[in-house]
Design a protein around this motif. Structure first.
Motif, PDB file in Angstrom:
ATOM      1  N   UNK A   1       0.845  -1.190   0.000  1.00  0.00           N
ATOM      2  CA  UNK A   1       0.000   0.000   0.000  1.00  0.00           C
ATOM      3  C   UNK A   1       0.880   1.240   0.000  1.00  0.00           C
ATOM      4  N   UNK A   2       0.256   2.362  -0.336  1.00  0.00           N
ATOM      5  CA  UNK A   2       0.958   3.647  -0.322  1.00  0.00           C
ATOM      6  C   UNK A   2       1.170   4.076   1.132  1.00  0.00           C
ATOM      7  N   UNK A   3       2.394   4.416   1.514  1.00  0.00           N
ATOM      8  CA  UNK A   3       2.646   4.914   2.875  1.00  0.00           C
ATOM      9  C   UNK A   3       1.930   6.248   3.115  1.00  0.00           C
ATOM     10  N   UNK A   4       1.513   6.452   4.343  1.00  0.00           N
ATOM     11  CA  UNK A   4       0.881   7.716   4.725  1.00  0.00           C
ATOM     12  C   UNK A   4       1.951   8.797   4.860  1.00  0.00           C
ATOM     13  N   UNK A   5       1.511  10.050   4.905  1.00  0.00           N
ATOM     14  CA  UNK A   5       2.463  11.155   5.124  1.00  0.00           C
ATOM     15  C   UNK A   5       3.178  10.983   6.465  1.00  0.00           C
ATOM     16  N   UNK A   6       2.452  10.511   7.463  1.00  0.00           N
ATOM     17  CA  UNK A   6       3.058  10.282   8.780  1.00  0.00           C
ATOM     18  C   UNK A   6       4.144   9.206   8.693  1.00  0.00           C
ATOM     19  N   UNK A   7       3.905   8.155   7.918  1.00  0.00           N
ATOM     20  CA  UNK A   7       4.921   7.107   7.738  1.00  0.00           C
ATOM     21  C   UNK A   7       6.119   7.645   6.962  1.00  0.00           C
ATOM     22  N   UNK A   8       5.878   8.509   6.006  1.00  0.00           N
ATOM     23  CA  UNK A   8       6.995   9.120   5.275  1.00  0.00           C
ATOM     24  C   UNK A   8       7.870   9.936   6.221  1.00  0.00           C
ATOM     25  N   UNK A   9       7.236  10.706   7.104  1.00  0.00           N
ATOM     26  CA  UNK A   9       8.008  11.476   8.098  1.00  0.00           C
ATOM     27  C   UNK A   9       8.766  10.527   9.034  1.00  0.00           C
ATOM     28  N   UNK A  10       8.142   9.410   9.377  1.00  0.00           N
ATOM     29  CA  UNK A  10       8.794   8.442  10.263  1.00  0.00           C
ATOM     30  C   UNK A  10      10.018   7.814   9.604  1.00  0.00           C
ATOM     31  N   UNK A  11       9.944   7.560   8.304  1.00  0.00           N
ATOM     32  CA  UNK A  11      11.117   7.032   7.575  1.00  0.00           C
ATOM     33  C   UNK A  11      12.281   7.999   7.744  1.00  0.00           C
ATOM     34  N   UNK A  12      12.027   9.291   7.500  1.00  0.00           N
ATOM     35  CA  UNK A  12      13.083  10.293   7.602  1.00  0.00           C
ATOM     36  C   UNK A  12      13.599  10.399   9.039  1.00  0.00           C
ATOM     37  N   UNK A  13      12.698  10.369  10.013  1.00  0.00           N
ATOM     38  CA  UNK A  13      13.110  10.460  11.418  1.00  0.00           C
ATOM     39  C   UNK A  13      13.949   9.246  11.831  1.00  0.00           C
ATOM     40  N   UNK A  14      13.540   8.066  11.410  1.00  0.00           N
ATOM     41  CA  UNK A  14      14.318   6.857  11.742  1.00  0.00           C
ATOM     42  C   UNK A  14      15.705   6.929  11.123  1.00  0.00           C
ATOM     43  N   UNK A  15      15.783   7.391   9.884  1.00  0.00           N
ATOM     44  CA  UNK A  15      17.082   7.505   9.228  1.00  0.00           C
ATOM     45  C   UNK A  15      17.981   8.489   9.983  1.00  0.00           C
ATOM     46  N   UNK A  16      17.427   9.619  10.363  1.00  0.00           N
ATOM     47  CA  UNK A  16      18.223  10.602  11.100  1.00  0.00           C
ATOM     48  C   UNK A  16      18.668  10.042  12.452  1.00  0.00           C
ATOM     49  N   UNK A  17      17.812   9.261  13.111  1.00  0.00           N
ATOM     50  CA  UNK A  17      18.171   8.673  14.404  1.00  0.00           C
ATOM     51  C   UNK A  17      19.272   7.623  14.236  1.00  0.00           C
ATOM     52  N   UNK A  18      19.171   6.789  13.201  1.00  0.00           N
ATOM     53  CA  UNK A  18      20.204   5.778  12.950  1.00  0.00           C
ATOM     54  C   UNK A  18      21.563   6.422  12.690  1.00  0.00           C
ATOM     55  N   UNK A  19      21.555   7.529  11.979  1.00  0.00           N
ATOM     56  CA  UNK A  19      22.801   8.252  11.721  1.00  0.00           C
ATOM     57  C   UNK A  19      23.347   8.805  13.035  1.00  0.00           C
ATOM     58  N   UNK A  20      22.481   9.416  13.835  1.00  0.00           N
ATOM     59  CA  UNK A  20      22.899   9.987  15.120  1.00  0.00           C
ATOM     60  C   UNK A  20      23.378   8.912  16.095  1.00  0.00           C
ATOM     61  N   UNK A  21      22.857   7.690  15.971  1.00  0.00           N
ATOM     62  CA  UNK A  21      23.253   6.593  16.861  1.00  0.00           C
ATOM     63  C   UNK A  21      24.706   6.177  16.665  1.00  0.00           C
TER      64      UNK A  21
END
Length: 154
Positions: A55-75
């Motif tokens: 299914x098409x991801x929601x806008x909230x899921x799109x924001x979560x993808x970006x947030x998870x990526x930023x957190x993984x980098x910061x980790x």
């Protein structure tokens, strides 16, 4: 010491974006229970990766993808390599995407405890060296059930 032979590599990756590619693949797998990207174009200035999704991801899921990526980098997860026989791979490693003439020795790239996959490309030493992940946009193809993520590393 025994010499290790790997397949020839015909690309010159930009290590921060290539390492981010691994993280995004695993993030999409975890969030959407999908396979790794079926089409990726990773460059220094702008990259894109496409995934088959139910299914098409929601806008909230799109924001979560970006947030998870930023957190993984910061980790600041370590990026390590392990050489294994293609005949004695861990159960979660799939050789389906490797060339038919793959070498007997496979290099596994591990990013902390988050991702592991066969790869002979160049990577950073830890995720903090990636920089900042910026999602530039997404596209959904309903017919193909394909979700494309466009991003850059700053």
């Amino acid at each position: 010491m025994e010499e290790i032979y790997l397949n020839d590599h015909n690309k010159e990756e930009y290590p921060p974006a290539h390492t981010a590619e691994h993280l995004l693949n695993q993030t999409m797998q975890r969030m959407f229970d999908c396979e790794r990207s079926y089409n990726a174009h990773i460059e220094r200035k702008k990259s894109k990766m496409s995934f088959h999704l139910e299914r098409k991801p929601t806008r909230q899921e799109e924001r979560e993808i970006e947030q998870r990526m930023q957190q993984l980098i910061a980790d600041d997860l370590p990026v390590t390599f392990e050489f294994v026989s293609r005949y004695h791979l861990p159960d979660d490693i799939d050789l389906d995407r490797l060339p038919d003439d793959v070498s007997d020795t496979i290099r596994l790239v591990r990013i902390g405890d988050y991702d592991v996959c066969p790869c002979i490309g160049k990577h950073v030493r830890s995720t903090a060296q990636i920089g900042r992940f910026e999602m530039l946009g997404t596209n959904w193809d309903e017919h193909e059930r394909s979700f494309r993520v466009r991003f850059k590393i700053v």
